[in-house]
Motif scaffolding. Structure first.
Motif, PDB file in Angstrom:
ATOM      1  N   CYS A  42      -0.915  -1.013  13.941  1.00  0.00           N
ATOM      2  CA  CYS A  42      -1.189  -0.894  15.225  1.00  0.00           C
ATOM      3  C   CYS A  42      -2.404  -0.113  15.330  1.00  0.00           C
ATOM      4  CB  CYS A  42       0.321  -0.304  16.307  1.00  0.00           C
ATOM      5  SG  CYS A  42       1.259  -1.194  16.504  1.00  0.00           S
ATOM      6  N   ILE A  43      -2.602   1.347  14.825  1.00  0.00           N
ATOM      7  CA  ILE A  43      -3.394   2.465  15.173  1.00  0.00           C
ATOM      8  C   ILE A  43      -4.646   2.211  14.298  1.00  0.00           C
ATOM      9  CG2 ILE A  43      -4.365   4.443  13.604  1.00  0.00           C
ATOM     10  CD1 ILE A  43      -1.372   5.574  13.908  1.00  0.00           C
ATOM     11  N   VAL A  44      -5.003   0.878  13.393  1.00  0.00           N
ATOM     12  CA  VAL A  44      -6.207   0.152  13.023  1.00  0.00           C
ATOM     13  C   VAL A  44      -6.653  -0.772  14.462  1.00  0.00           C
ATOM     14  CG1 VAL A  44      -7.259  -0.840  11.053  1.00  0.00           C
ATOM     15  CG2 VAL A  44      -5.551   0.619  10.380  1.00  0.00           C
ATOM     16  N   THR A  45      -5.702  -1.479  14.261  1.00  0.00           N
ATOM     17  CA  THR A  45      -6.219  -2.402  15.530  1.00  0.00           C
ATOM     18  C   THR A  45      -6.668  -2.434  16.228  1.00  0.00           C
ATOM     19  OG1 THR A  45      -4.288  -4.241  14.397  1.00  0.00           O
ATOM     20  CG2 THR A  45      -5.088  -4.323  16.724  1.00  0.00           C
ATOM     21  N   TRP A  96      -6.339  -5.087  11.288  1.00  0.00           N
ATOM     22  CA  TRP A  96      -5.917  -5.168   9.833  1.00  0.00           C
ATOM     23  C   TRP A  96      -5.767  -6.967   9.785  1.00  0.00           C
ATOM     24  CZ3 TRP A  96      -1.986  -2.114   8.655  1.00  0.00           C
ATOM     25  CH2 TRP A  96      -0.788  -2.424   7.312  1.00  0.00           C
ATOM     26  N   VAL A  97      -6.348  -6.693   8.533  1.00  0.00           N
ATOM     27  CA  VAL A  97      -6.688  -8.486   7.963  1.00  0.00           C
ATOM     28  C   VAL A  97      -5.399  -8.865   7.045  1.00  0.00           C
ATOM     29  CG1 VAL A  97      -7.561 -10.266   6.473  1.00  0.00           C
ATOM     30  CG2 VAL A  97      -8.517  -8.759   7.986  1.00  0.00           C
ATOM     31  N   ASN A  98      -4.997  -8.441   6.515  1.00  0.00           N
ATOM     32  CA  ASN A  98      -3.951  -8.621   5.242  1.00  0.00           C
ATOM     33  C   ASN A  98      -2.949  -7.248   4.330  1.00  0.00           C
ATOM     34  OD1 ASN A  98      -2.223 -10.541   4.153  1.00  0.00           O
ATOM     35  ND2 ASN A  98      -3.457 -11.173   3.176  1.00  0.00           N
ATOM     36  N   LEU A  99      -1.764  -7.860   4.635  1.00  0.00           N
ATOM     37  CA  LEU A  99      -0.990  -6.530   3.442  1.00  0.00           C
ATOM     38  C   LEU A  99      -0.301  -7.282   2.377  1.00  0.00           C
ATOM     39  CD1 LEU A  99       0.188  -3.855   3.019  1.00  0.00           C
ATOM     40  CD2 LEU A  99       2.122  -4.094   3.862  1.00  0.00           C
ATOM     41  N   THR A 100      -1.431  -7.209   1.018  1.00  0.00           N
ATOM     42  CA  THR A 100      -1.436  -7.686  -0.061  1.00  0.00           C
ATOM     43  C   THR A 100       0.131  -7.362  -0.698  1.00  0.00           C
ATOM     44  OG1 THR A 100      -2.169  -6.593  -1.518  1.00  0.00           O
ATOM     45  CG2 THR A 100      -3.624  -8.300  -0.464  1.00  0.00           C
ATOM     46  N   ASP A 101       0.528  -8.305  -1.732  1.00  0.00           N
ATOM     47  CA  ASP A 101       2.074  -8.324  -2.152  1.00  0.00           C
ATOM     48  C   ASP A 101       1.917  -7.173  -3.127  1.00  0.00           C
ATOM     49  OD1 ASP A 101       3.108 -10.315  -1.841  1.00  0.00           O
ATOM     50  OD2 ASP A 101       2.304 -11.336  -2.968  1.00  0.00           O
ATOM     51  N   ASP A 102       1.039  -6.117  -3.569  1.00  0.00           N
ATOM     52  CA  ASP A 102       0.713  -5.021  -4.300  1.00  0.00           C
ATOM     53  C   ASP A 102       0.746  -4.341  -3.444  1.00  0.00           C
ATOM     54  OD1 ASP A 102      -1.606  -6.255  -4.225  1.00  0.00           O
ATOM     55  OD2 ASP A 102      -2.504  -5.548  -5.858  1.00  0.00           O
ATOM     56  N   HIS A 103       0.838  -4.324  -2.226  1.00  0.00           N
ATOM     57  CA  HIS A 103       0.095  -3.123  -0.840  1.00  0.00           C
ATOM     58  C   HIS A 103      -1.154  -2.182  -1.053  1.00  0.00           C
ATOM     59  CE1 HIS A 103       4.708  -2.923   0.910  1.00  0.00           C
ATOM     60  NE2 HIS A 103       4.757  -2.841  -0.193  1.00  0.00           N
ATOM     61  N   HIS A 104      -2.061  -3.827  -1.365  1.00  0.00           N
ATOM     62  CA  HIS A 104      -2.966  -3.284  -0.416  1.00  0.00           C
ATOM     63  C   HIS A 104      -3.482  -3.601   1.181  1.00  0.00           C
ATOM     64  CE1 HIS A 104      -3.894  -2.711  -4.590  1.00  0.00           C
ATOM     65  NE2 HIS A 104      -4.737  -1.860  -4.312  1.00  0.00           N
ATOM     66  N   LEU A 105      -4.483  -3.480   2.026  1.00  0.00           N
ATOM     67  CA  LEU A 105      -4.490  -3.283   3.335  1.00  0.00           C
ATOM     68  C   LEU A 105      -5.980  -3.694   3.354  1.00  0.00           C
ATOM     69  CD1 LEU A 105      -4.630  -3.226   5.927  1.00  0.00           C
ATOM     70  CD2 LEU A 105      -4.970  -0.901   6.308  1.00  0.00           C
ATOM     71  N   LYS A 106      -6.327  -5.667   3.190  1.00  0.00           N
ATOM     72  CA  LYS A 106      -7.107  -5.570   3.638  1.00  0.00           C
ATOM     73  C   LYS A 106      -7.670  -5.564   5.010  1.00  0.00           C
ATOM     74  CE  LYS A 106     -10.133  -9.552   2.940  1.00  0.00           C
ATOM     75  NZ  LYS A 106      -9.513 -10.997   2.318  1.00  0.00           N
ATOM     76  N   LEU A 107      -8.747  -4.384   5.336  1.00  0.00           N
ATOM     77  CA  LEU A 107      -9.645  -4.146   5.992  1.00  0.00           C
ATOM     78  C   LEU A 107     -10.827  -4.801   6.901  1.00  0.00           C
ATOM     79  CD1 LEU A 107      -8.363  -2.039   8.395  1.00  0.00           C
ATOM     80  CD2 LEU A 107      -9.842  -0.685   7.657  1.00  0.00           C
ATOM     81  N   HIS A 108     -11.173  -5.039   8.272  1.00  0.00           N
ATOM     82  CA  HIS A 108     -12.189  -5.132   8.409  1.00  0.00           C
ATOM     83  C   HIS A 108     -13.138  -4.395   8.955  1.00  0.00           C
ATOM     84  CE1 HIS A 108     -15.588  -7.641  10.719  1.00  0.00           C
ATOM     85  NE2 HIS A 108     -16.027  -8.161   9.190  1.00  0.00           N
ATOM     86  N   VAL A 109     -14.149  -4.420   8.851  1.00  0.00           N
ATOM     87  CA  VAL A 109     -15.264  -3.036   9.508  1.00  0.00           C
ATOM     88  C   VAL A 109     -15.911  -3.462  10.004  1.00  0.00           C
ATOM     89  CG1 VAL A 109     -15.625  -0.240   9.381  1.00  0.00           C
ATOM     90  CG2 VAL A 109     -13.605  -1.234   7.907  1.00  0.00           C
ATOM     91  N   GLU A 128     -17.862   2.956   1.812  1.00  0.00           N
ATOM     92  CA  GLU A 128     -16.075   2.078   1.830  1.00  0.00           C
ATOM     93  C   GLU A 128     -15.254   3.495   0.992  1.00  0.00           C
ATOM     94  OE1 GLU A 128     -14.386  -1.043  -1.471  1.00  0.00           O
ATOM     95  OE2 GLU A 128     -16.035  -1.824  -0.890  1.00  0.00           O
ATOM     96  N   ALA A 129     -15.839   4.011   0.141  1.00  0.00           N
ATOM     97  CA  ALA A 129     -15.303   5.114  -0.089  1.00  0.00           C
ATOM     98  C   ALA A 129     -14.193   6.247   1.422  1.00  0.00           C
ATOM     99  CB  ALA A 129     -15.551   6.507  -1.303  1.00  0.00           C
ATOM    100  N   ASP A 130     -15.299   6.257   2.296  1.00  0.00           N
ATOM    101  CA  ASP A 130     -14.634   7.035   3.271  1.00  0.00           C
ATOM    102  C   ASP A 130     -13.943   6.588   3.855  1.00  0.00           C
ATOM    103  OD1 ASP A 130     -16.966   9.059   2.848  1.00  0.00           O
ATOM    104  OD2 ASP A 130     -18.065   8.253   3.689  1.00  0.00           O
ATOM    105  N   TRP A 131     -13.934   5.632   4.235  1.00  0.00           N
ATOM    106  CA  TRP A 131     -12.821   4.400   4.750  1.00  0.00           C
ATOM    107  C   TRP A 131     -11.648   4.283   4.594  1.00  0.00           C
ATOM    108  CZ3 TRP A 131     -12.707   2.682   9.418  1.00  0.00           C
ATOM    109  CH2 TRP A 131     -13.816   2.265  10.680  1.00  0.00           C
ATOM    110  N   ILE A 132     -12.307   4.543   2.767  1.00  0.00           N
ATOM    111  CA  ILE A 132     -10.079   4.777   2.012  1.00  0.00           C
ATOM    112  C   ILE A 132     -10.178   6.060   2.462  1.00  0.00           C
ATOM    113  CG2 ILE A 132      -9.184   4.872  -0.004  1.00  0.00           C
ATOM    114  CD1 ILE A 132     -11.361   2.841  -0.832  1.00  0.00           C
ATOM    115  N   ARG A 133     -10.526   7.238   2.674  1.00  0.00           N
ATOM    116  CA  ARG A 133      -9.799   8.402   2.225  1.00  0.00           C
ATOM    117  C   ARG A 133      -9.663   8.377   3.954  1.00  0.00           C
ATOM    118  NH1 ARG A 133     -14.103  10.945   0.994  1.00  0.00           N
ATOM    119  NH2 ARG A 133     -15.173  11.108   2.903  1.00  0.00           N
ATOM    120  N   LEU A 134      -9.856   7.644   4.974  1.00  0.00           N
ATOM    121  CA  LEU A 134     -10.120   8.044   5.980  1.00  0.00           C
ATOM    122  C   LEU A 134      -8.147   7.016   6.434  1.00  0.00           C
ATOM    123  CD1 LEU A 134     -10.832   8.753   8.815  1.00  0.00           C
ATOM    124  CD2 LEU A 134     -10.821   6.480   9.331  1.00  0.00           C
ATOM    125  N   VAL A 135      -8.199   5.942   5.952  1.00  0.00           N
ATOM    126  CA  VAL A 135      -6.956   5.209   6.316  1.00  0.00           C
ATOM    127  C   VAL A 135      -6.397   6.125   5.662  1.00  0.00           C
ATOM    128  CG1 VAL A 135      -5.089   3.559   5.744  1.00  0.00           C
ATOM    129  CG2 VAL A 135      -7.671   3.617   6.495  1.00  0.00           C
TER     130      VAL A 135
END
Length: 160
Positions: A111-114, A121-134, A140-147
């Motif tokens: 909800c926060i991301v959307t 928020w595009v997808n949550l993979t089986d290995d718990h990686h969030l696919k995010l469209h920006v 990229e490192a700033d977005w990862i750190r932010l989330v």
């Protein structure tokens, strides 16, 4: 929390029923009570997994951070849309590793991301990686750190 649910929801539904029907007749009151109790019981059966939030005071700074980020993002996206320049922004996808496993926390994160303009928020993979469209992926490192630090960490403290 469960007691609160079984007191607040039927009372709210009962009052809503009376307001919508604009009547205080005995029949409407009886029907309103019956429907409020039945809908509360039926709704409780739809949620087999109940949230168990802890440290709710952590939600206040999270709410303030999210509100500030939404305002900042609205301004940034508005500038990009109202003054489009081809080299001003670079949309893209990023993969963000998540450590949070609680489904309620993940739902809040979605909800926060959307809610924040410019991110989806595009997808949550089986290995718990969030696919995010920006919309404007500069670093990229700033977005990862932010989330991870601004959203995921407080949500983990609340839900896990």
């Amino acid at each position: 929390m469960r007691r609160f649910y079984f007191v607040f929801l039927p009372a709210f539904l009962f009052v809503l029923w009376l307001v919508l029907n604009q009547s205080l007749s005995v029949g409407q009151i009886a029907l309103g009570i019956a429907l409020a109790l039945w809908f509360t019981w039926a709704a409780s059966r739809l949620r087999p997994l109940h949230a168990r939030p802890h440290r709710l005071w952590k939600a206040v700074p999270l709410f303030l951070h999210v509100t500030a980020d939404i305002i900042r993002s609205n301004i940034a996206v508005g500038k990009l849309i109202l003054n489009p320049r081809p080299n001003d922004f670079s949309p893209g996808f990023i993969m963000i590793p998540l450590t949070m496993r609680d489904p309620h926390g993940l739902a809040m994160l979605a909800c926060i991301v959307t809610y924040t303009p410019g991110t989806v928020w595009v997808n949550l993979t089986d290995d718990h990686h969030l696919k995010l469209h920006v919309l404007d992926l500069q670093n990229e490192a700033d977005w990862i750190r932010l989330v991870q630090e601004r959203y995921e960490r407080p949500l983990m403290e609340i839900f896990e």
